[in-house]
Structure formats: C-alpha cells, structure tokens
Write an enzyme that holds these catalytic residues in place. Structure first.
Site, PDB file in Angstrom:
ATOM      1  N   GLY A 184      17.951  67.316   4.670  1.00  0.00           N
ATOM      2  CA  GLY A 184      17.198  66.141   4.249  1.00  0.00           C
ATOM      3  C   GLY A 184      15.813  66.526   3.743  1.00  0.00           C
ATOM      4  N   SER A 237      20.185  62.761   4.968  1.00  0.00           N
ATOM      5  CA  SER A 237      20.459  63.956   5.760  1.00  0.00           C
ATOM      6  C   SER A 237      21.658  63.680   6.661  1.00  0.00           C
ATOM      7  CB  SER A 237      19.224  64.280   6.609  1.00  0.00           C
ATOM      8  OG  SER A 237      19.558  65.219   7.621  1.00  0.00           O
ATOM      9  N   ALA A 238      22.716  64.498   6.509  1.00  0.00           N
ATOM     10  CA  ALA A 238      23.984  64.206   7.193  1.00  0.00           C
ATOM     11  C   ALA A 238      23.854  64.208   8.707  1.00  0.00           C
ATOM     12  CB  ALA A 238      25.045  65.215   6.748  1.00  0.00           C
ATOM     13  N   GLN A 296      17.049  57.699   7.566  1.00  0.00           N
ATOM     14  CA  GLN A 296      17.370  56.976   8.797  1.00  0.00           C
ATOM     15  C   GLN A 296      18.273  55.770   8.554  1.00  0.00           C
ATOM     16  OE1 GLN A 296      16.929  58.044  11.773  1.00  0.00           O
ATOM     17  NE2 GLN A 296      15.618  59.772  11.246  1.00  0.00           N
ATOM     18  N   CYS A 320       0.208  66.494  21.567  1.00  0.00           N
ATOM     19  CA  CYS A 320       0.483  67.675  22.387  1.00  0.00           C
ATOM     20  C   CYS A 320       1.911  68.170  22.209  1.00  0.00           C
ATOM     21  CB  CYS A 320       0.214  67.345  23.851  1.00  0.00           C
ATOM     22  SG  CYS A 320       0.965  65.802  24.360  1.00  0.00           S
TER      23      CYS A 320
END
Ligand SMILES: Cc1ncc(COP(=O)(O)O)c(C=O)c1O
Lengths: 375, 79
Positions: free
Chosen positions: A68, A194-195, A177, A320
């Site tokens: 992706g 993105s797969a 998404q 963080c």
C-alpha cells in the site's frame, strides 16, 4: 486477542486457499512466451479482472504494486509528474498516511510545494479550505485518504472530488482502510489500496489509474504492469489478494454491521468505565472496524505493553510508540489528546467475547498505570 | 502584574509526555481560581496535549509562548 486489523488483517481463508494453489501454479513469469508463462499470465489477468469487477473499473486501469505504501508513493509522485505542466503544488489533507506524507516531502525537496488542509476535531477534512486549496493556481494533484486509518473518520470524498473537478485538478484517494469494507465514492483519478488490510497477504498494493489521467511513472523504465510498477509481480500473493477481496466484498455489509456494533460497544463502555478518557473520531460516519481513544496521564507505550501482557494486540498513535518520538500527526491535526492513545481495529475473527474481555480488563489496567504516576 | 502573569512556572523541559500534563494536573488545583500556571515543555506532544487537557478538564488554555527559546504553555485555573 488480535485487535490490529487496520495494520494487518489475519489471512482470509479464501486468500490462504488461493495462495496455496498459486504456489504450484503461479511461479512462472507472466511476461514470457512459453506454456508455464501463459498459465501465469492467465492467472494474473483473472486476478486483475476480479479487482476491476469489485472496484467497478477497467482491468487495464488496475496495477499491482509491492505494498500500500509503494502504491501511494507511485500515485503521488506519478500524479505530480504527469501534471508537471499544470504546476508543482500538491494539496493533501493533514491526516494522510505517512506514505503520502513522505512522498510529499520528496516532492518539496525536489522544489515542489505542498498544502496540508486542516481537519476538524472529529478528523474530517475542512471542505471550504479544501476547495480553496485545490482551486489555487498551479495545483497538480490533490490527495485525500478515504477514511482515517488512525481514528476511522470517513472523509467527504464525493464533495472533495466535486471541488477538484471544478478546479480541474485530479484527485488521488488512498482507500487502504475502506477497500473490502466500504464503497468509495466516484470522482477520483487515482486510487490505492493494500491487500493485508482486507485479509489478503502482505506485500500486495493496488494502484488504479483511471483512463485519461495524466500519470507518469516515477520509477526507472520497466515494462511490467504496463510500465506502471517495476519488478516481477508476486503472482501467488496477487491471486490470494484477489480471492480474498472478492470474498470480503460479498459479506462486507453484514460483517461491517457486526463489527460496527462492537465498535459502538467499545465507544460507550470505555467512556463509561474509564475516567478522563477521550474517544476520538466521528461516532457515526466512520469505518466499521476502527475505534480510537486516549487516556489522560497514561504513557501509550506502557499501556500497549500492559495490554500485550494480558494478550491484547492493539496499536497506538502516542509519541513514545513511534520510532521518531513524534505524536501522531493525525491526532495532533485533530487537536485531541495524543498520549495514552490506543487504536483497536477488528476483523472477521473478532468476537463479542474478546471485545468484552478487553472492556472488562481495560479500566483496571489504566487505573494501575495512573496509580504508578500518582494520579 | 496582569491577570495573565503566571503565579507559578513548572519546568518540564526534557520530560516526555504525559509527564508535563501530569505535573500540570497535580499543580493547578493548588493555585487560586483565576490564576495562571506556566508549563515549560519541549516534548512535541505537549503543544497538543496541554490544550487537550484543558478542554477535557474544563480549564482555560491561555496560549503558547517562547521563554528563552523554549516552548511554554499558560493555563488558567477556572474551577
Ligand atoms: C491509509 C493507509 N494507507 C497506506 C497504508 C500502507 O499500506 P502498506 O502497509 O501495505 O504499505 C496503510 C497501512 O498502514 C494505511 O492504513
């Protein structure tokens, strides 16, 4: 209990089955002229047809990329290169994925310009500012994520596309998404996915370039994938990606509703049982599987670690937990608390029991971490 | 002395979030209502998290300034 589907979703059974079959069948180079290659070519064409059908586009508009992220790089840099004569300005929302941000940084280092359009407190792009930004002189490309990967808020893609059309600027939509879960409105020129976000294997990206879009490959010349993405495609993974996209597409409405109810349960229960918590993102106009919240006085990394010890895998936008020690640019753009941040993202194997266990354990974990710092 | 002059300065330079916010949350209840506390904090998250804390805790975020080149954030106790 795995709650990080927005990063990588467990392999869908359809993907697994297709992948195992394709390991025997799909190893040859689809570009060659012998029997094994022709077989590979047929499989690649069939996978492309599946993508085209699910996305409602032409097969020759579908390109397979290595992830992706690389697809996003190709969309941004190729979209800018194709419109060099129109100008050198990139317009993007403030909440794009880091792959889009990094492509934009490269563009700026090469002498281009970039405008980041702000979002509201819920993480929705400011449409007035968007329309103004895309209609400025010299805009080559506009980029808008379909829905936030960090907070789930669905973006007003149709309205953003209308503003782009009016300004004569092509729109790139990062739909990573949404694909396999929500439909994406029309009006875009470039789209990526993105797969591994929908249950396909990692290492398969999708780049759709609509006919008539000015797009120039940002890579050294290569004739694979119609010259759009270099290198031999990972055919077995692509076949598995196509099989899983087809499978999840069939059940998307039903699965989405089920996951969305679980997300609602998380949103209301966390707000009721954890004091000093901010549930972020749009409560209604959102992805079905993503829920994000921030807990005051809690260190995000400590929270991740405590949850992991109890068997919960989640993600965090807190500084963080990032390699750069910068807080999430998405949370910062929304003006919401960045520390103590947790994102849960669900998938087809996520059950109500798992979610309830998380909800039962969270208040105690947060209280213990706060007690450590005297809060 | 104007109403915006801080009655107290919390030096949180070098501290990572959420420590500056925790310091503010612990200290603000000890100053009179209406008084301003200044937090010196160079952690990049502080610029977002201190205003967000004020919103969540119903205190007033007065604004950000630079003190000797370091970022500082003023907060007024409302209740
Ligand atoms: C919105 C969005 N765009 C792009 C990507 C990058 O995809 P990949 O992880 O396959 O490189 C992701 C995943 O992190 C994402 O959520």
């Amino acid at each position: 209990m795995y709650f990080d589907a927005a990063t990588a979703t467990p392999l869908h059974p359809a993907a697994r089955e297709a992948l195992l079959g394709a390991l025997d069948d799909g190893w040859a180079d689809p570009g060659k002229l012998y029997t094994q290659a022709r077989r590979a070519r047929l499989l690649l064409d069939a996978a492309r047809d599946t993508f085209a059908q699910v996305l409602g586009v032409r097969p020759d508009e579908v390109t397979f990329a290595g992830s992706g992220s690389t697809a996003a790089h190709a969309a941004v840099l190729g979209g800018l290169a194709g419109r060099r004569r129109a100008g050198a300005a990139l317009v993007r929302s403030a909440i794009e994925h880091s792959a889009v941000l990094h492509a934009g940084e490269r563009h700026v280092r090469a002498g281009g310009t970039e405008t980041a359009v702000p979002v509201d407190r819920l993480g929705r792009v400011d449409l007035d500012a968007w329309a103004q930004a895309v209609s400025a002189p010299g805009v080559a490309l506009a980029a808008l994520i379909s829905a936030s990967h960090e907070v789930g808020t669905v973006q007003p893609v149709a309205a953003a596309a209308a503003a782009c059309r009016e300004a004569g600027v092509p729109l790139y939509v990062d739909a990573a998404q949404s694909l396999g879960r929500l439909s994406v409105p029309d009006g875009w020129s470039l789209l990526t996915g993105s797969a591994r976000k929908w249950g396909g294997p990692p290492g398969v990206g999708l780049l759709v370039v609509r006919k008539g879009t000015r797009w120039v490959s940002p890579y050294p010349a290569d004739d694979r994938e119609s010259g759009r993405f270099p290198g031999a495609p990972d055919l077995p993974a692509i076949i598995a990606a196509a099989a899983s996209l087809h499978a999840v597409h069939e059940t998307a409405a039903q699965e989405g509703e089920r996951q969305s109810e679980l997300v609602d349960r998380v949103r209301t229960t966390v707000a009721a049982t954890v004091p000093d918590v901010e549930i972020v993102g749009d409560p209604v106009d959102r992805l079905p599987h993503v829920v994000t919240f921030s807990c005051l006085y809690v260190d995000g990394e400590a929270l991740l670690t405590a949850l992991d010890r109890r068997g919960f895998a989640v993600s965090s936008g807190s500084a963080c937990t990032s390699s750069t020690l910068q807080p999430s640019h998405v949370l910062a753009a929304m003006g919401v608390l960045t520390h103590g941040n947790i994102r849960l993202s669900l998938h087809r194997d996520s059950t109500a029991e798992q979610v309830d266990r998380f909800l039962a354990e969270l208040p105690g974990i947060v209280a213990a971490l706060r007690a450590e710092v005297g809060m | 002395m104007s109403a915006d002059t801080p009655v107290e300065v919390l030096n949180c330079l070098g501290q990572r979030c959420p420590l500056p916010v925790i310091a503010l949350a612990k200290r603000l209840p000890a100053v009179p209502v209406g008084a301003v506390v200044r937090v010196l904090a160079d952690d990049p998250a502080a610029a977002v998290d201190i205003p967000a804390w004020c919103r969540m805790r119903a205190q007033e975020y007065v604004g950000a300034i630079a003190v000797d080149g370091s970022p500082a954030f003023d907060v007024r106790r409302l209740a």
